[in-house]
Design an enzyme around this catalytic site. Sequence first.
Site, PDB file in Angstrom:
ATOM      1  N   TRP A   1       0.817  -1.202   0.000  1.00 61.65           N
ATOM      2  CA  TRP A   1       0.000   0.000   0.000  1.00 61.65           C
ATOM      3  C   TRP A   1       0.859   1.264   0.000  1.00 61.65           C
ATOM      4  O   TRP A   1       0.345   2.366  -0.202  1.00 61.65           O
ATOM      5  CB  TRP A   1      -0.940   0.000   1.204  1.00 61.65           C
ATOM      6  CG  TRP A   1      -0.275   0.300   2.541  1.00 61.65           C
ATOM      7  CD1 TRP A   1       0.898  -0.193   3.024  1.00 61.65           C
ATOM      8  CD2 TRP A   1      -0.774   1.169   3.564  1.00 61.65           C
ATOM      9  NE1 TRP A   1       1.160   0.304   4.270  1.00 61.65           N
ATOM     10  CE2 TRP A   1       0.140   1.142   4.635  1.00 61.65           C
ATOM     11  CE3 TRP A   1      -1.919   1.971   3.676  1.00 61.65           C
ATOM     12  CZ2 TRP A   1      -0.033   1.875   5.806  1.00 61.65           C
ATOM     13  CZ3 TRP A   1      -2.101   2.694   4.853  1.00 61.65           C
ATOM     14  CH2 TRP A   1      -1.168   2.651   5.899  1.00 61.65           C
ATOM     15  N   ASP A   2       2.155   1.098   0.233  1.00 62.67           N
ATOM     16  CA  ASP A   2       3.087   2.227   0.233  1.00 62.67           C
ATOM     17  C   ASP A   2       2.871   3.118  -0.992  1.00 62.67           C
ATOM     18  O   ASP A   2       2.875   4.346  -0.906  1.00 62.67           O
ATOM     19  CB  ASP A   2       4.533   1.728   0.190  1.00 62.67           C
ATOM     20  CG  ASP A   2       4.904   0.836   1.358  1.00 62.67           C
ATOM     21  OD1 ASP A   2       4.004   0.172   1.892  1.00 62.67           O
ATOM     22  OD2 ASP A   2       6.089   0.790   1.718  1.00 62.67           O
TER      23      ASP A   2
ATOM     24  N   GLU B   1       0.540  -3.242  12.339  1.00 63.36           N
ATOM     25  CA  GLU B   1       0.759  -4.689  12.318  1.00 63.36           C
ATOM     26  C   GLU B   1       1.118  -5.252  13.689  1.00 63.36           C
ATOM     27  O   GLU B   1       1.371  -6.447  13.817  1.00 63.36           O
ATOM     28  CB  GLU B   1       1.835  -5.023  11.290  1.00 63.36           C
ATOM     29  CG  GLU B   1       1.389  -4.705   9.869  1.00 63.36           C
ATOM     30  CD  GLU B   1       2.492  -4.854   8.837  1.00 63.36           C
ATOM     31  OE1 GLU B   1       3.650  -5.060   9.238  1.00 63.36           O
ATOM     32  OE2 GLU B   1       2.196  -4.748   7.632  1.00 63.36           O
TER      33      GLU B   1
ATOM     34  N   LYS C   1       2.858  -0.127  15.857  1.00 63.39           N
ATOM     35  CA  LYS C   1       4.010  -0.114  14.957  1.00 63.39           C
ATOM     36  C   LYS C   1       4.004   1.129  14.081  1.00 63.39           C
ATOM     37  O   LYS C   1       5.031   1.752  13.859  1.00 63.39           O
ATOM     38  CB  LYS C   1       4.011  -1.375  14.082  1.00 63.39           C
ATOM     39  CG  LYS C   1       5.210  -1.461  13.142  1.00 63.39           C
ATOM     40  CD  LYS C   1       5.108  -2.671  12.217  1.00 63.39           C
ATOM     41  CE  LYS C   1       6.288  -2.729  11.256  1.00 63.39           C
ATOM     42  NZ  LYS C   1       6.110  -3.765  10.215  1.00 63.39           N
ATOM     43  N   GLN C   2       2.843   1.469  13.547  1.00 64.54           N
ATOM     44  CA  GLN C   2       2.762   2.615  12.638  1.00 64.54           C
ATOM     45  C   GLN C   2       1.383   3.238  12.698  1.00 64.54           C
ATOM     46  O   GLN C   2       0.425   2.635  13.176  1.00 64.54           O
ATOM     47  CB  GLN C   2       3.095   2.204  11.212  1.00 64.54           C
ATOM     48  CG  GLN C   2       2.114   1.235  10.571  1.00 64.54           C
ATOM     49  CD  GLN C   2       2.669   0.643   9.291  1.00 64.54           C
ATOM     50  OE1 GLN C   2       3.694  -0.009   9.286  1.00 64.54           O
ATOM     51  NE2 GLN C   2       1.971   0.866   8.197  1.00 64.54           N
TER      52      GLN C   2
END
Length: 789
Positions: A373-374, A502, A614-615
Amino acid sequence: MIKKKITLPPEHIYPLDDWKIIQQKFAPKYLAQDETVFATGNGYLGFRGNHEEGTPVIQRGTYINGFHEQWPIQYGESAYGFAKTGQTMLNVTDSKVIRLYVDDEPFYLPTADLKSYRRVLDMKEGALHREILWETASGKQVSINTTRIVSFEHRHVAAICYEVKVLNTPAKLIVSSKMRCPTEDMGENDGKDPRKSRKFNHNVLLPRVNRVDQQRVLLGHEVHTSKMTIACGVDHEIQTKNSYSYKSECYEDSAKIVYTVHAQAQESFRLIKYMVYHSSRSSPVTELCGRSERTLDSLMQEGFDKLIQGQQHFMDGFWSRCDLKANMYNDKRTQQCLRFNLFHILQASARVEGTGIGARGLTGEAYEGHYFWDTEIYLMPFLIYTSPKVAKNLLRFRYSLLDKARKRARELNQKGALFPWRTITGDEASAFFAAGTAQYHINADIIYALRKYVEVTGDEEFLFEYGAEMLIETARLWADLGFYSQNGKDEFHIHGVTGPDEYTAIVNNNAFTNMMARENLRYAVESLKLLQGKRPERFEALAQETGLANAEIDEWEKIAEKMYIPYDMEKGIHPQDDEFLKKEIWDFENTPTSHYPLLLHYHPLVIYRFQVIKQADVVMGMFLLGHEFSQAQKKRNFDYYDPLTTGDSSLSSCVYSILAFELGYLDRAMELIKYAAWMDLADVGGNVKDGAHIASMGGTWMAIVYGLAGLRDYGGKISFNPKLPPKAQEVRFPLTIRGQMLELILQKDAVTYLLKKGDDLTIYHTGEAVHLTKKHPSKTKSLIANASE
């Protein structure tokens, strides 16, 4: 967010320069990361920044985007619907090696007596230069100058100019131009870091063609399982007054042209090596060799200078559309980092045609060259506003995989289409479904990028011809995946998914997923109604092809209206999912810095039991769909989730920075921009050796444009709410909007909007309409007070 120490290499080795990355001393300590930093590429072909002599080396790297091997994923215990086939981008024939011997003494960097050394990645020229003065053991002084480019103008072409001159006395030179297929590099990965690429213990590239004709060599290979084919051809041009001879050798997996030169003092021997790569999923190797020959014929006819001129012309166009000038922190380092990031995005995307963009571009093998998806969330905004044709190519590539996405949905017992979380071919390649397949939000991410592309460029035709079909199938997936709850509240729930974070997997009602699914459904309804009104014949044909009925569209509209978005009344925030706030908060205080990233030190089940991120997840939703939330909601969510975010992903700093700007946390926002901008040059994550963080580089641009300049573009309405902190003296950048070019110039107390190309554009400054025309292209507005945090 956990703070990480940023330490740049010392300035005497890497001096400051706005347009160049300069290395003034051979630095073995930084060899691994230098191979990434000094990488060259064009989106199709990429070279790691290995020295021309081939050694010393940490990871030889020559990559073709999408050129891969497939392999059966082995599970200890498999289950229905698990991904079956892994895909790994291959390291292909290395053609960039040129070895030098002076009176039989080899030039070897680690032991050579270097009187001077300078390597420069010139981002304005799009070229890698190296200048060396070497004194041999017998006292002969040898000048070695090299220039390397991977052409943007010619997709399949790279070239090296290798110039040697003995300064003080005659000498015999041996210059050996080599090609080598990396068969001996196929060892087993130690498996300690799941982000690293798989290695093979068998010969993956099977020799099919090897031939030499004078100074031209061709090697052709076929991939063992995927059956992809590749041809690499090299030819040489010699410019010298010295007498020389050469001998050619060619084998199945290697070849070399060895030049013997009787060098006179001060007379240079200039070797220009043209390198050509052609690859295919179906064409035979012999055909690719023919293509390579024709490309080499053209290069030999036009010459190196023409290639350099074409490169400079391309770079001039790129920087005129894309340059981001930022005078921040009163230093040049951040400006250098920003341009470095944009240059590497260019090298990952310029000639992407029929493929995606890997997480590390073509600079390393981490994540096996997979597309995530980046691309849609972190790179597409930059590309849409600066290189819309490239953005269109990437969306067309996703469309080309729609049938495979339909098939994947069937494998997961769902209707519609499910795009793979990580892939090269369009088949799901993630063996860890909890953090792979379960990230259903990939569907909505692609559609979000589609919407932004259409609204910013005005390309409705692409929406009608390609996007509408993608919208139908992705909307069907959400409608089938979720369900109406039985709690009497008439809510639509989506269970058993993983959001962007994640460290929290397989949850019910991930807030980001539900928000983005709702957006996907709304856009499907809106676009199909638009298509029906403007192009009824196209709508009828598409409805017949896909079995679409108006009742289905009505149902999507109802689902979007009833979509459940978690909200905690007591805390006034949106829980990341139904259970997130019930978990214990991770013990950050007693977690040693050496234990980050957590995924390398703790079992996933341990991590899943805690509130640790994580993000960016909820905060990402607050940015992408910010029009749906109040400032008070954004503030409460940011304040809650920022301390829980580890920064283990390079994708967080930029997003948190954008929201920090919006909320007026200017010191925090600037701090986070620094983390994002310096991610690779300062090796913030400690893994630049494995490749550049291309998505973070795109996120850096977003942090400036969406954060500091306050761009918001939902619905195609272009508005700005700039905030220029005291540490930033001036920021300026161009944007391409529906074929017109707008430049923003932010200074201490004002912002100037300049229409550099186009006839008529209306934008908004803090809610006020600003109308720019060819006759009146510039308007200056005051900035609101920018108090620091």
